[in-house]
Design a protein around this motif. Sequence first.
Motif, PDB file in Angstrom:
ATOM      1  N   VAL A   3      -2.177 -27.136   6.001  1.00 45.87           N
ATOM      2  CA  VAL A   3      -2.750 -25.798   5.983  1.00 45.87           C
ATOM      3  C   VAL A   3      -1.738 -24.876   6.648  1.00 45.87           C
ATOM      4  O   VAL A   3      -1.292 -25.139   7.772  1.00 45.87           O
ATOM      5  N   TYR A   5      -0.928 -21.010   7.924  1.00 45.17           N
ATOM      6  CA  TYR A   5      -1.617 -19.807   8.363  1.00 45.17           C
ATOM      7  C   TYR A   5      -0.647 -18.650   8.483  1.00 45.17           C
ATOM      8  O   TYR A   5       0.251 -18.676   9.341  1.00 45.17           O
ATOM      9  N   TYR A  50       4.744 -17.825   7.948  1.00 41.34           N
ATOM     10  CA  TYR A  50       3.580 -18.487   8.531  1.00 41.34           C
ATOM     11  C   TYR A  50       3.673 -18.538  10.051  1.00 41.34           C
ATOM     12  O   TYR A  50       4.725 -18.785  10.616  1.00 41.34           O
ATOM     13  N   GLY A  87      -5.725 -15.258   6.741  1.00 38.32           N
ATOM     14  CA  GLY A  87      -5.998 -16.192   5.651  1.00 38.32           C
ATOM     15  C   GLY A  87      -5.433 -17.567   5.943  1.00 38.32           C
ATOM     16  O   GLY A  87      -4.890 -17.814   7.025  1.00 38.32           O
ATOM     17  N   ALA A  88      -5.556 -18.444   4.977  1.00 37.29           N
ATOM     18  CA  ALA A  88      -5.058 -19.815   5.098  1.00 37.29           C
ATOM     19  C   ALA A  88      -4.695 -20.327   3.711  1.00 37.29           C
ATOM     20  O   ALA A  88      -5.377 -20.024   2.737  1.00 37.29           O
ATOM     21  N   VAL A  89      -3.633 -21.105   3.639  1.00 39.87           N
ATOM     22  CA  VAL A  89      -3.173 -21.724   2.389  1.00 39.87           C
ATOM     23  C   VAL A  89      -3.268 -23.231   2.568  1.00 39.87           C
ATOM     24  O   VAL A  89      -2.596 -23.799   3.435  1.00 39.87           O
ATOM     25  N   LEU A  90      -4.117 -23.886   1.783  1.00 37.48           N
ATOM     26  CA  LEU A  90      -4.289 -25.334   1.864  1.00 37.48           C
ATOM     27  C   LEU A  90      -3.478 -25.996   0.761  1.00 37.48           C
ATOM     28  O   LEU A  90      -3.617 -25.631  -0.410  1.00 37.48           O
ATOM     29  N   LEU A  91      -2.614 -26.945   1.138  1.00 30.06           N
ATOM     30  CA  LEU A  91      -1.790 -27.677   0.187  1.00 30.06           C
ATOM     31  C   LEU A  91      -2.171 -29.154   0.225  1.00 30.06           C
ATOM     32  O   LEU A  91      -2.351 -29.724   1.304  1.00 30.06           O
TER      33      LEU A  91
END
Length: 102
Positions: A3, A5, A50, A87-91
């Motif tokens: 994740v 951020y 990030y 927000g957050a980016v989940l990979l």
Amino acid sequence: MIVLYPEPEDRAAFVSYYESTHLPLVQQLPGLLDWRYSVDVNAAGGRSPYFAVFEADFADAEAMRAALASPEGAAVGADVPHYATGGAVLLDYPVSGPAAAG
């Protein structure tokens, strides 16, 4: 799973909430093998887009999907807006290489 951020509105508030409230929720995820995070993310040759990164290990993709679909996973997901103002980016990706083989 990773994740990422982006920069939050308030770094200190992010870290305080993340460490005291969010990470204890994460630790309840069924099938979670290991986890780690950093709030000191740098990029080679420049500024990172990030602010923070979180990594979680599960036995396989099925175990990760089951964890995220569980009531504990729902609680973790519902908590993200409380601290991640950027927000957050989940990979999610399969891991290859020598460490993954053994």
